[in-house]
Design a protein around this motif. Sequence first.
Motif, PDB file in Angstrom:
ATOM      1  N   UNK A 174       0.827  -1.212   0.000  1.00  0.00           N
ATOM      2  CA  UNK A 174       0.000   0.000   0.000  1.00  0.00           C
ATOM      3  C   UNK A 174       0.857   1.256   0.000  1.00  0.00           C
ATOM      4  N   UNK A 175       1.934   1.239   0.781  1.00  0.00           N
ATOM      5  CA  UNK A 175       2.830   2.405   0.818  1.00  0.00           C
ATOM      6  C   UNK A 175       3.482   2.648  -0.542  1.00  0.00           C
ATOM      7  N   UNK A 176       3.938   1.582  -1.169  1.00  0.00           N
ATOM      8  CA  UNK A 176       4.589   1.724  -2.471  1.00  0.00           C
ATOM      9  C   UNK A 176       3.606   2.237  -3.518  1.00  0.00           C
ATOM     10  N   UNK A 177       2.391   1.750  -3.482  1.00  0.00           N
ATOM     11  CA  UNK A 177       1.372   2.247  -4.415  1.00  0.00           C
ATOM     12  C   UNK A 177       1.109   3.729  -4.165  1.00  0.00           C
ATOM     13  N   UNK A 178       1.089   4.136  -2.904  1.00  0.00           N
ATOM     14  CA  UNK A 178       0.879   5.546  -2.572  1.00  0.00           C
ATOM     15  C   UNK A 178       2.007   6.422  -3.099  1.00  0.00           C
ATOM     16  N   UNK A 179       3.193   5.843  -3.177  1.00  0.00           N
ATOM     17  CA  UNK A 179       4.361   6.590  -3.636  1.00  0.00           C
ATOM     18  C   UNK A 179       4.561   6.504  -5.146  1.00  0.00           C
ATOM     19  N   UNK A 180       3.602   5.916  -5.852  1.00  0.00           N
ATOM     20  CA  UNK A 180       3.636   5.933  -7.312  1.00  0.00           C
ATOM     21  C   UNK A 180       4.029   4.645  -7.983  1.00  0.00           C
ATOM     22  N   UNK A 181       4.335   3.600  -7.221  1.00  0.00           N
ATOM     23  CA  UNK A 181       4.680   2.312  -7.832  1.00  0.00           C
ATOM     24  C   UNK A 181       3.419   1.654  -8.392  1.00  0.00           C
ATOM     25  N   UNK A 182       3.588   0.859  -9.422  1.00  0.00           N
ATOM     26  CA  UNK A 182       2.472   0.079  -9.954  1.00  0.00           C
ATOM     27  C   UNK A 182       2.542  -1.338  -9.399  1.00  0.00           C
ATOM     28  N   UNK A 183       1.440  -2.062  -9.516  1.00  0.00           N
ATOM     29  CA  UNK A 183       1.425  -3.444  -9.043  1.00  0.00           C
ATOM     30  C   UNK A 183       2.438  -4.289  -9.798  1.00  0.00           C
ATOM     31  N   UNK A 184       2.599  -4.050 -11.087  1.00  0.00           N
ATOM     32  CA  UNK A 184       3.578  -4.806 -11.872  1.00  0.00           C
ATOM     33  C   UNK A 184       4.998  -4.511 -11.409  1.00  0.00           C
ATOM     34  N   UNK A 185       5.288  -3.261 -11.100  1.00  0.00           N
ATOM     35  CA  UNK A 185       6.622  -2.915 -10.602  1.00  0.00           C
ATOM     36  C   UNK A 185       6.896  -3.607  -9.265  1.00  0.00           C
ATOM     37  N   UNK A 186       5.901  -3.662  -8.419  1.00  0.00           N
ATOM     38  CA  UNK A 186       6.080  -4.324  -7.129  1.00  0.00           C
ATOM     39  C   UNK A 186       6.343  -5.815  -7.320  1.00  0.00           C
ATOM     40  N   UNK A 187       5.621  -6.440  -8.227  1.00  0.00           N
ATOM     41  CA  UNK A 187       5.817  -7.870  -8.484  1.00  0.00           C
ATOM     42  C   UNK A 187       7.214  -8.176  -9.004  1.00  0.00           C
ATOM     43  N   UNK A 188       7.840  -7.209  -9.666  1.00  0.00           N
ATOM     44  CA  UNK A 188       9.164  -7.447 -10.251  1.00  0.00           C
ATOM     45  C   UNK A 188      10.311  -7.091  -9.313  1.00  0.00           C
ATOM     46  N   UNK A 189      10.012  -6.640  -8.114  1.00  0.00           N
ATOM     47  CA  UNK A 189      11.082  -6.256  -7.189  1.00  0.00           C
ATOM     48  C   UNK A 189      11.912  -7.484  -6.789  1.00  0.00           C
ATOM     49  N   UNK A 190      13.227  -7.325  -6.670  1.00  0.00           N
ATOM     50  CA  UNK A 190      14.080  -8.443  -6.225  1.00  0.00           C
ATOM     51  C   UNK A 190      13.698  -8.886  -4.815  1.00  0.00           C
ATOM     52  N   UNK A 191      13.716 -10.188  -4.590  1.00  0.00           N
ATOM     53  CA  UNK A 191      13.359 -10.751  -3.294  1.00  0.00           C
ATOM     54  C   UNK A 191      14.563 -11.458  -2.675  1.00  0.00           C
ATOM     55  N   UNK A 192      14.675 -11.331  -1.359  1.00  0.00           N
ATOM     56  CA  UNK A 192      15.721 -12.043  -0.624  1.00  0.00           C
ATOM     57  C   UNK A 192      15.543 -13.546  -0.811  1.00  0.00           C
ATOM     58  N   UNK A 193      16.655 -14.230  -1.033  1.00  0.00           N
ATOM     59  CA  UNK A 193      16.641 -15.682  -1.181  1.00  0.00           C
ATOM     60  C   UNK A 193      17.433 -16.304  -0.026  1.00  0.00           C
TER      61      UNK A 193
END
Length: 210
Positions: A93-112
């Motif tokens: 929700x915070x990222x969307x408020x700051x202008x990110x799109x759902x697709x951009x969030x899905x593509x963010x690198x994740x800790x492995x």
Amino acid sequence: MVMSAQGEEVRSLNMMEQLRSATHALHEQLDGRMSSHIFVDSFGCEEYRRLLEKFYGFYQPLEQQFDAVARNEAWNEVGLDMSERKRTAQLEADLLSLGATEEEIKRLPLYQGFERILSTVPQMLGALYVAEGSTLGGQFIAHRLEKTLGINSQNGSAFFRSYGPHAVKSMWRLFCERVNSYAEHHPEARGEILDTANAMFREFEHWILA
């Protein structure tokens, strides 16, 4: 005799006291680096969004692993409802408020690698010590964000507000009670809890601030 006395002193501490002592140096180091990153005049909305993206990349897989461990029947003994302690949705929700799109969030690198260090109940308690402890410091960060950037829980700081100013302390106290109770009944788990908490501090600092 000295070593024996020291050993007795360590064993007399409850689990939370042991955690505070064992992780103090790493905790102080992380706090110092976070403060020098956030509490500076050059920290603006773009820097804040990038920081939240890093948090998302850590918390999303962390909470997935929490879910996996909590499905274990052994977790029932701890008595913590993890559905009340999830914060990934707040990050989204915070990222969307700051202008990110759902697709951009899905593509963010994740800790492995959480499967490597977080697969048992004691390990989960050690990891939660870091994650739940961050809700306390998050209140100071949220206050700073509102003061300097005009960002509040409605437009970008829900994650750092976490449970809200009135519930954070009660949620923390409940966590402390559950950790102390579990360790009292399972003294053999103390080392595993401590090791995981230290590992979490190191992994978190490396991921967020590297």
